[in-house]
Design an enzyme around this catalytic site. Structure first.
Site, PDB file in Angstrom:
ATOM      1  N   HIS A 195      59.054  48.070  78.062  1.00  0.00           N
ATOM      2  CA  HIS A 195      59.479  47.437  77.183  1.00  0.00           C
ATOM      3  C   HIS A 195      60.668  46.562  77.915  1.00  0.00           C
ATOM      4  O   HIS A 195      60.064  46.473  79.864  1.00  0.00           O
ATOM      5  CB  HIS A 195      60.925  48.529  76.349  1.00  0.00           C
ATOM      6  CG  HIS A 195      62.107  48.966  77.850  1.00  0.00           C
ATOM      7  ND1 HIS A 195      60.829  50.260  79.228  1.00  0.00           N
ATOM      8  CD2 HIS A 195      62.748  49.006  78.532  1.00  0.00           C
ATOM      9  CE1 HIS A 195      62.065  50.658  79.989  1.00  0.00           C
ATOM     10  NE2 HIS A 195      62.945  49.810  79.512  1.00  0.00           N
ATOM     11  N   ASP A 202      64.552  45.125  79.109  1.00  0.00           N
ATOM     12  CA  ASP A 202      65.627  44.934  79.169  1.00  0.00           C
ATOM     13  C   ASP A 202      66.736  44.413  78.197  1.00  0.00           C
ATOM     14  O   ASP A 202      66.406  43.633  78.466  1.00  0.00           O
ATOM     15  CB  ASP A 202      66.645  45.622  80.509  1.00  0.00           C
ATOM     16  CG  ASP A 202      65.488  46.523  81.275  1.00  0.00           C
ATOM     17  OD1 ASP A 202      65.356  47.694  80.388  1.00  0.00           O
ATOM     18  OD2 ASP A 202      66.163  47.022  82.636  1.00  0.00           O
ATOM     19  N   LYS A 248      72.762  54.592  82.971  1.00  0.00           N
ATOM     20  CA  LYS A 248      72.207  55.468  82.560  1.00  0.00           C
ATOM     21  C   LYS A 248      71.216  56.990  83.412  1.00  0.00           C
ATOM     22  O   LYS A 248      70.463  55.926  84.067  1.00  0.00           O
ATOM     23  CB  LYS A 248      70.568  54.719  81.607  1.00  0.00           C
ATOM     24  CG  LYS A 248      69.417  55.789  80.587  1.00  0.00           C
ATOM     25  CD  LYS A 248      68.716  55.066  80.155  1.00  0.00           C
ATOM     26  CE  LYS A 248      67.690  56.225  79.297  1.00  0.00           C
ATOM     27  NZ  LYS A 248      66.614  55.222  79.065  1.00  0.00           N
ATOM     28  N   HIS A 303      58.299  46.182  81.679  1.00  0.00           N
ATOM     29  CA  HIS A 303      57.860  47.613  82.397  1.00  0.00           C
ATOM     30  C   HIS A 303      57.401  48.653  81.989  1.00  0.00           C
ATOM     31  O   HIS A 303      58.060  49.125  80.611  1.00  0.00           O
ATOM     32  CB  HIS A 303      59.714  47.677  83.948  1.00  0.00           C
ATOM     33  CG  HIS A 303      60.494  48.247  82.963  1.00  0.00           C
ATOM     34  ND1 HIS A 303      60.597  46.237  82.294  1.00  0.00           N
ATOM     35  CD2 HIS A 303      61.077  48.857  82.910  1.00  0.00           C
ATOM     36  CE1 HIS A 303      62.108  47.551  82.017  1.00  0.00           C
ATOM     37  NE2 HIS A 303      62.879  48.698  82.734  1.00  0.00           N
TER      38      HIS A 303
END
Length: 336
Positions: free
Chosen positions: A221, A223, A202, A277
Site C-alpha cells: 500500500h 499511506d 498506530k 511498501h
C-alpha cells in the site's frame, strides 16, 4: 469476544506449525517468492541537523522524488524518549486480552481510533498478520483519551513526551519539503492542514508467524497520510517496491523512517512520490512499529498546489477532494 485477534491465532499456529488459510497470500504476494533475496535496500539516510539548509532541502527533495522514503539521523528526539514510547506500547500488547478489548474500535466507527485487527477491505477476504492500536496524539481538540491505554501507567506521559519532540521534526520536514518544491517554507504544511494537521499514532503488533514465507503483516500500500514518521523495534520487516521488485529495507537503529504519503504526492502534483511498501513477519520474534500519520482534517480539501499547476506546461494530475472522502474510498477500495 467478537473478533479473533492475530496475537491469539499466533499462539495456536506456532504450536501446530501452520497458519489459517485466510492468512496465506496468493503466489504473486508471497514474500518467499516475490522478495529479492540477499539484498538489503539502502534507502537515503539524511542528517536532519545538517547546518547547510540548501543541501538539506536538496537531499530531502531528491529522496522524496526518487524514493518516496528516507531515514533521518540526528532528528533531535532523545533515544530515551523513543525507548519509553516503545516500552509502553509493548506493555500494552502484553496485557491480558480482556484488558486490551476495553480499547477496541467501535464497530462501524468512521474514526480510526481504537484497538483492532482488520483495518481495510482485503481482496479475496485475506487477512494481515497484525493487530494494532490507533489513537490521535495531536492536536488536543482531536484527541479522544478513551482510546489511550491507562495501563501501563506510563503510557500517556511517554506518548505526550514523544509528541512534543515529533512536532518539531515534522515542522522541519514540512519546511524542507516545501522549499524543495520552490514554495515558501510554510506553504506545504498549510496546504495539508496547517495547525489543524492531525497526528494519528498506530502501533503495529506482528506476533511470531510459523510461515513467514506465506503471510504478510500489512499488504502492499501507499499511506493515505501527507507524511508518515515511523520508528520500528529491532526486528526487520519493512519492504519497498522498487524497479519492479520487492526489497528488504536496511534500517539503522534510532533513525526515523519517513514515508511520503498520498496527500503530499497530490499537493506536489506528482513531484514527490508516495512510497509503495509492505510488511513481512518473523518466525520467532514479535515485530512492532510506531508510525505516526500526519493527516489533513477530514473536511480539508486537498488538490495540487495552485503554484505548481501551469496550464499547458504543468496541468493538474490529481482530482481535488475532501480528505474524509479520500480516506473512505481508500479504505473501501473505491476508485478515487
Amino acid at each position: 469476544m467478537e473478533v479473533e485477534r492475530v496475537q491469539s491465532i499466533s499462539t495456536l499456529s506456532v504450536s501446530v506449525n501452520k497458519i489459517p488459510f485466510e492468512f496465506i497470500r496468493s503466489e504473486n504476494e508471497q514474500p518467499a517468492i516475490t522478495t529479492v533475496q540477499g539484498t538489503m535496500l539502502e534507502v537515503p539516510t539524511i542528517d536532519l541537523d545538517d547546518p547547510d539548509e540548501e543541501k538539506l532541502v536538496a537531499l530531502i527533495a531528491r529522496a522524496s522524488s526518487e524514493w518516496g522514503l528516507f531515514q533521518i539521523a540526528n532528528h533531535g528526539i532523545p533515544n530515551e524518549v523513543i525507548k519509553k514510547l516503545q516500552e509502553a506500547g509493548k506493555e500494552f500488547f502484553e496485557l491480558p486480552q480482556e484488558e486490551k478489548e476495553v480499547y477496541a474500535r467501535p464497530p462501524g466507527s468512521e474514526r480510526m481510533d481504537g484497538y483492532g485487527t482488520q483495518l481495510q477491505k482485503e481482496i479475496e477476504g485475506k487477512k494481515g498478520w497484525v493487530d494494532h492500536l490507533f489513537h490521535t496524539i495531536w492536536p488536543p481538540a482531536a484527541i479522544n483519551y478513551q482510546f489511550w491505554p491507562k495501563n501501563p501507567p506510563s503510557y500517556r506521559e511517554a506518548n505526550e513526551e514523544y509528541t512534543d519532540y515529533l512536532k518539531k521534526v515534522s515542522d522541519k520536514l514540512f519546511k524542507c519539503l516545501s522549499l524543495g518544491l520552490g514554495l515558501e517554507g510554510h506553504e506545504l504544511k498549510a496546504a495539508v492542514g496547517g495547525d489543524n494537521l492531525v497526528y494519528l499514532l498506530k502501533i503495529n503488533y506482528y506476533p511470531p508467524c510459523p510461515r513467514p514465507d506465506l503471510a504478510l503483516g500489512v499488504v502492499a500500500h501507499t499511506d493515505m497520510s501527507a507524511l508518515t514518521i515511523l520508528v520500528p523495534n529491532d526486528v526487520p520487516g519493512l519492504q519497498v517496491f522498487r524497479d519492479g521488485q520487492w526489497y528488504n529495507v536496511d534500517y539503522i537503529f534510532n533513525n526515523l523512517i519517513i514515508h511520503i504519503g498520498d496527500q503530499i504526492e497530490i499537493v506536489s502534483n506528482g513531484k514527490y512520490k508516495a512510497v509503495l511498501h509492505r510488511t513481512t513477519v518473523n518466525k520467532e520474534k514479535t515485530r512492532m512499529s510506531w508510525p505516526v500519520f500526519l493527516e489533513p482534517p477530514s473536511d480539508m480539501v486537498i488538490g495540487p498546489h495552485q503554484k505548481l499547476v501551469v496550464d499547458g506546461e504543468s496541468p493538474a494530475k490529481y482530482k481535488i477532494k475532501m480528505f474524509g472522502d479520500y480516506r473512505h474510498c481508500k479504505l473501501n477500495k473505491i476508485p478515487q
